[in-house]
Scaffold this motif. Structure first.
Motif, PDB file in Angstrom:
ATOM      1  N   GLU A   1       0.870  -1.178   0.000  1.00 21.98           N
ATOM      2  CA  GLU A   1       0.000   0.000   0.000  1.00 21.98           C
ATOM      3  C   GLU A   1       0.903   1.223   0.000  1.00 21.98           C
ATOM      4  O   GLU A   1       1.695   1.390   0.926  1.00 21.98           O
TER       5      GLU A   1
ATOM      6  N   CYS B   1       2.739   4.165   0.826  1.00 21.21           N
ATOM      7  CA  CYS B   1       2.681   4.751   2.165  1.00 21.21           C
ATOM      8  C   CYS B   1       3.630   5.917   2.341  1.00 21.21           C
ATOM      9  O   CYS B   1       3.820   6.395   3.454  1.00 21.21           O
TER      10      CYS B   1
ATOM     11  N   HIS C   1       8.231   3.912   0.546  1.00 23.43           N
ATOM     12  CA  HIS C   1       7.370   2.731   0.366  1.00 23.43           C
ATOM     13  C   HIS C   1       8.080   1.569  -0.333  1.00 23.43           C
ATOM     14  O   HIS C   1       7.995   0.420   0.099  1.00 23.43           O
TER      15      HIS C   1
ATOM     16  N   MET D   1      10.215  -0.660   1.768  1.00 27.62           N
ATOM     17  CA  MET D   1       9.616  -1.296   2.942  1.00 27.62           C
ATOM     18  C   MET D   1       9.556  -2.801   2.693  1.00 27.62           C
ATOM     19  O   MET D   1       8.499  -3.390   2.582  1.00 27.62           O
TER      20      MET D   1
HETATM   21 CU   LIG Z   1       4.167   0.812   3.910  1.00 28.50          CU
END
Ligand SMILES: [Cu+2]
Ligand code: HEC
Length: 349
Positions: free
Chosen positions: A203, A205, A209, A212
């Motif tokens: 998702e 973010c 991101h 991650m």
């Molecule tokens: Cu994330």
């Protein structure tokens, strides 16, 4: 057209089934989900081919021919029989596929039989831009930056977030769920293949991101138990060392380079190397500044402040709030000192 349609359907189904679309199957859930996918392919390809064939045929056969531009087409009346068929057949197919989907979903979300003993629960914490995993093994609690699970046992993941929306996904396991602020979401997985698989945030973010990403290690039960023992005994050791005030015992045990590259601390942290370039550690991350460049000639106090309080001073050309501000808590005193010392020694050399 029927012959073309049959051949196209057969080819489409064959391609759908023969090509390996998915990553390794790493859980019992993955097997059921992939079978479901195969059934969907078998049912939907002929429907797609039928519709496309009829559309193409009609466009070719019934198009306006030269000289007919001003003519009206023949009057058309409904065909009740045809309409009943084209409504009923797709309706039956939809109901059947939805029922099958429901059965698969029910099956993969089901708790394991009580007779198999208590199910392992792992709390997954999403935060910009790292995952941490909270374990409770027989009353002993610890946190890890990498995910470890034993093979063949059901695990229930309780997923939370400290900030924005994230999404906890291990593609090899197929299951995937949003981490939603204020909620705890969950799913269960029974890993059935030993190996290392990617943990991904699915998702968007924020700026970090794409970084991650961590690793899910699926181990034999005996190896998993060894890892748990290591994590639970390690967590106790530095605290005892710190209480004693001596710096040789616990301090010497910290491998700052490994901390930097793998991010495996006793309490959990992320891999600095995922975001930072550092020649000595062999890391190439480009989200944060190249530490060989920016830390050359800097003193320990500056480095320590940059790690504990990253937003106090923002490196030129970079944004605030990307480097996690939780390292002051995640690294214990011995680990933090070792890291500062390590960076002071190697950066720019
Ligand atoms: Cu994330
Ligand atoms: C998610 C990416 C990310 C991770 C993980 C990360 N950093 Fe950073 N780091 C950054 C960014 C971006 C900056 C620049 C912005 C700032 O100064 O806060 C930065 C800045 C720094 C600085 C200051 C550089 C300067 O010149 O001001 C140091 C030192 C540093 N990081 C060390 C570390 C260490 C040590 C770790 C692991 C414990 C780590 N970082 C983990 C992204 C990250």
């Amino acid at each position: 057209m029927v012959v073309v349609g049959l051949i196209a359907s057969a080819l489409g189904i064959a391609l759908g089934l023969v090509i390996d679309w998915f990553p390794t199957q790493g859980s019992t859930q993955a097997e059921k989900i992939d079978t479901f996918w195969d059934v969907l392919i078998i049912c939907s390809v002929p429907v797609f081919v039928l519709v496309t064939t009829v559309v193409l045929y009609s466009a070719l056969e019934f198009r306006v021919k030269p000289g007919e531009e001003h003519l009206d087409g023949p009057p058309i009346h409904g065909n009740t029989k045809l309409e009943v068929v084209w409504t009923a057949v797709p309706a039956i197919m939809l109901v059947a596929l939805c029922s099958y989907a429901y059965i698969v979903l029910h099956d993969i979300e089901k708790a394991p039989a009580k007779s198999l003993g208590a199910e392992r629960q792992i709390q997954v914490n999403g935060a910009q831009f790292t995952w941490t995993f909270d374990y409770n093994e027989g009353g002993k609690k610890f946190t890890s930056a990498q995910l470890y699970v034993p093979i063949g046992q059901s695990v229930k993941f309780n997923v939370k977030t400290a900030d924005v929306l994230h999404d906890f996904w291990v593609p090899a396991w197929r299951m995937k769920i949003d981490a939603v602020p204020g909620l705890t979401t969950n799913y269960r997985v029974t890993p059935n293949r030993i190996g290392n698989y990617e943990v991904v945030c699915a998702e968007l973010c924020g700026l970090g991101h794409a970084f991650m990403r961590q690793t899910a290690h699926v181990l034999r039960k005996a190896d998993y138990d060894k890892w748990v023992t290591k994590m639970t005994t390690q967590a106790a050791a530095p605290a005892a060392g710190a209480a004693g005030g001596g710096d040789e015992g616990a301090g010497a045990a910290v491998d700052a380079k490994a901390l930097f590259t793998q991010g495996e601390t006793t309490t959990g942290a992320t891999a600095c190397g995922g975001c930072h370039k550092l020649a000595d550690a062999g890391t190439t991350g480009g989200v944060g500044p190249d530490l060989d460049k920016v830390l050359a000639g800097k003193d320990a106090a500056f480095i320590k402040e940059s790690i504990v309080n990253p937003n106090a001073e923002i490196a030129d050309g970079f944004n605030a709030n990307i480097m996690p501000d939780s390292y002051g808590k995640l690294l214990n005193a011995a680990e933090l000192d070792a890291m500062v010392k390590y960076l002071e020694e190697v950066a720019g050399k």
